[in-house]
Design an enzyme around this catalytic site. Structure first.
Site, PDB file in Angstrom:
ATOM      1  N   GLY A   1       0.836  -1.203   0.000  1.00 47.48           N
ATOM      2  CA  GLY A   1       0.000   0.000   0.000  1.00 47.48           C
ATOM      3  C   GLY A   1       0.866   1.245   0.000  1.00 47.48           C
ATOM      4  O   GLY A   1       1.511   1.567   0.992  1.00 47.48           O
TER       5      GLY A   1
ATOM      6  N   PHE B   1      -0.520   6.983  13.809  1.00 48.96           N
ATOM      7  CA  PHE B   1      -1.194   8.149  14.389  1.00 48.96           C
ATOM      8  C   PHE B   1      -0.889   9.454  13.652  1.00 48.96           C
ATOM      9  O   PHE B   1      -1.254  10.523  14.121  1.00 48.96           O
ATOM     10  CB  PHE B   1      -0.822   8.289  15.865  1.00 48.96           C
ATOM     11  CG  PHE B   1      -1.335   7.158  16.725  1.00 48.96           C
ATOM     12  CD1 PHE B   1      -2.668   7.142  17.135  1.00 48.96           C
ATOM     13  CD2 PHE B   1      -0.507   6.113  17.111  1.00 48.96           C
ATOM     14  CE1 PHE B   1      -3.166   6.098  17.918  1.00 48.96           C
ATOM     15  CE2 PHE B   1      -0.992   5.067  17.887  1.00 48.96           C
ATOM     16  CZ  PHE B   1      -2.325   5.061  18.297  1.00 48.96           C
ATOM     17  N   LEU B   2      -0.193   9.379  12.524  1.00 44.72           N
ATOM     18  CA  LEU B   2       0.159  10.619  11.831  1.00 44.72           C
ATOM     19  C   LEU B   2      -1.085  11.365  11.376  1.00 44.72           C
ATOM     20  O   LEU B   2      -2.120  10.756  11.089  1.00 44.72           O
ATOM     21  CB  LEU B   2       1.065  10.332  10.623  1.00 44.72           C
ATOM     22  CG  LEU B   2       0.495   9.617   9.395  1.00 44.72           C
ATOM     23  CD1 LEU B   2      -0.279  10.546   8.478  1.00 44.72           C
ATOM     24  CD2 LEU B   2       1.614   8.986   8.617  1.00 44.72           C
TER      25      LEU B   2
ATOM     26  N   CYS C   1     -10.271   9.579   8.024  1.00 40.79           N
ATOM     27  CA  CYS C   1     -10.226   8.717   9.214  1.00 40.79           C
ATOM     28  C   CYS C   1     -11.371   8.878  10.202  1.00 40.79           C
ATOM     29  O   CYS C   1     -11.991   7.889  10.589  1.00 40.79           O
ATOM     30  CB  CYS C   1      -8.906   8.932   9.939  1.00 40.79           C
ATOM     31  SG  CYS C   1      -7.508   8.315   8.992  1.00 40.79           S
TER      32      CYS C   1
END
Ligand code: NAD
Ligand code: UDX
Length: 469
Positions: free
Chosen positions: A11, A162-163, A276
């Site tokens: 990915g 967590f970016l 997200c």
């Protein structure tokens, strides 16, 4: 333990690309292959125009590419060579069947797992980097067992990312923490140690926290849900401000001084966007429903309800100020990306706002420094919006930088994204070329409202009542 020499990431998107570029940059002794099925995306990574805009990313990519960082479609070859394989494929909300509109679609995760299981001839550590439902590691382990070779073992770890977009490079270089979940046994601990050793090349050991897999998976959903909840909380208070005469910026500042609350992530806005928050909250709601936790599901659902309400409220105010009709009026949208410093438009508040405007018969000109025209049209032709594509193309235009062109003859400027450049425009000059009365609706609280009013604009902003003449 043996040193990690080769990493494969399946990915090459917003997560896989930046994450692996930083690993390559910080670990010159590790060969990093980022693979994708999309030839177009891989070609872009190998060109001077990398496929995503992220401040600082291109410099890092150019330093490492061809040395220890490679972008390729040779998925199977790279899997076979790797010690550690990251799965960073997309996990969108399901648009069909069981869990429609709620559950994450694991089609791409499953296809990655099946490929790994088919081609791996030696044991591997598999890392779920994608945001997945709780217990996905268990499912991935089962998928991997489907047709694996004899004597090949897979250890599956959860290592959520967590970016945030727009600040990804800094987030990756200086993470608040690295979270690794694994099995609580000898082999699980060994695998955690191996992955940890990669991060230890630039992250302090005390910031690498380990847990069991389920806690790790749930922590990712919980973190995003709580961040989004903060925004919905502030936005709900912004509605009270507009109705009462309080000022949301003053309120946010005052509550942010409480060290228990903290001053970050308290910006009132047109509503949160991005790939997200909504998806992960839906993922959490689906989990609650499956666990028969109806009240908990309803609690988190309200975060999404308030987010939609915020966008609707903003547009209602615009329509009201423009004498209850937008028919054939030109509206200039400042920003289409879901936040500044990215070209990403996924779930951007601007999409729903455009939908409302088009339903009102408006003509829209969008000004955004990084969004591409095709991308914008693609978003607005999403079947869920139910907008005829020909009408969209006729009524919506994009100007990347030509402010004058974008504002000429416009009835209203509507700030949807907080791009810094919007603060630098010559609003006096813009006022001259707009229809009168000229309106500005600041959905991000970035402009100097007093000054705009003194120029002659009628100004409305989220979370405050302004003294318009
Ligand atoms: P993306 O759509 O940008 O990238 C995913 C890539 O995976 C695509 O290029 C696609 O072609 C490729 N792919 C899909 N199936 C494949 C397969 N079987 N083999 C090879 N390639 C395949 O998605 P993203 O934004 O990078 O998100 C990836 C995951 O990370 C999601 O689960 C997301 O929730 C999570 N996440 C995203 C962010 C973010 O800021 N975007 C942050 C944290 C976590
Ligand atoms: C988010 C999480 O922050 C990140 O940790 C996770 O890995 C992925 O999801 P991202 O969606 O890229 O990151 O950006 P973020 O900065 O969280 O902003 C999300 C949305 O909330 C944007 O539309 C932003 O404009 C909005 N926002 C953010 C507000 O409206 N107010 C705020 O105070 C902060």
């Amino acid at each position: 333990s043996k040193p990690i020499k080769n990493i494969c990431c399946i990915g090459a998107g917003y997560v896989g690309g930046p994450t692996c570029s930083i690993i390559a940059y910080k670990c010159p002794h590790i060969q990093v292959n980022v693979v994708d099925l999309s030839q177009e995306r891989i070609n872009a990574w190998n060109s001077p125009n990398i496929p995503i805009y992220e401040p600082g990313l291109n410099e890092i990519v150019q330093k490492c590419i061809g040395k220890n960082l490679h972008f390729t479609t040779k998925v199977e070859e790279c899997i076979e060579k790797a010690d550690i394989i990251f799965i960073s494929v997309n996990t969108p909300t399901k648009t069909y069947g069981v869990g429609l509109g709620r559950a994450p679609d694991l089609t791409y995760v499953e296809s990655a797992a099946r490929t790994i299981s088919k081609v791996a001839k030696t044991s591997k550590i598999i890392v779920e980097k994608s945001t997945v439902p709780v217990k996905a590691a268990e499912s991935i382990t089962n998928m991997l067992k489907s047709n694996h070779q004899p004597n090949v073992e897979f250890q599956v770890l959860s290592n959520p990312e967590f970016l945030a977009e727009g600040t990804a490079i800094n987030d990756l270089l200086k993470p608040d923490r690295i979270l690794i979940g694994g099995d609580n046994n000898e082999k699980g601990k060994w695998a955690i140690g191996q992955l940890s050793s990669v991060y230890e090349n630039w992250v302090e050991k005390s910031l690498i926290i380990t847990t069991n897999t389920w806690s790790s998976e749930l922590s990712k959903l919980a973190a995003n849900a709580m961040l989004a909840q903060r925004i919905s909380s502030v936005n709900s208070i912004s509605a009270i401000c507009e109705a009462s005469g309080a000022d949301i910026e003053h309120v946010s500042r005052a509550i942010g001084f409480d060290t228990r609350i903290g001053n970050k992530f308290l910006q009132a806005s047109v509503g949160f966007g991005g790939s997200c928050f909504q998806k992960d909250i839906n993922n959490l709601i689906y989990l609650c429903e499956n666990l028969n936790l109806k009240e908990v599901a309803e609690y988190w659902h309200q975060v999404l309800v308030i987010n939609d309400y915020q966008k609707k409220r903003f547009v209602d105010k615009i329509v009201k100020c423009l004498f209850n009709t937008l028919n054939n009026k030109k509206i200039t949208l400042l920003g289409f990306a879901f936040k500044k410093n990215t070209g990403d438009t996924r779930e951007s508040a601007a999409i729903q706002i455009c939908k409302y405007f088009l339903d009102e018969g408006a003509l829209i000109t969008v000004l955004d420094p990084k969004v591409e025209y095709e991308q914008m049209i693609l978003e607005l032709s999403n079947p869920q919006l139910n907008l005829p594509i020909e009408m969209v193309k006729r009524k919506v235009q994009l100007c990347s930088t030509d402010v004058i062109e974008a504002c000429k003859g416009s009835h209203a400027l509507v700030v949807c994204t907080e791009w810094d450049i919007f603060k630098t425009y010559d609003y006096k000059g813009i006022y001259e070329i707009m229809q009168k009365p000229a309106h500005i609706f600041d959905g991000r609280l970035i402009l100097d409202h007093e000054q705009l009013i003194s120029i002659g604009f009628h100004v409305e902003a989220v979370g405050k009542k302004l003294n318009n003449q």
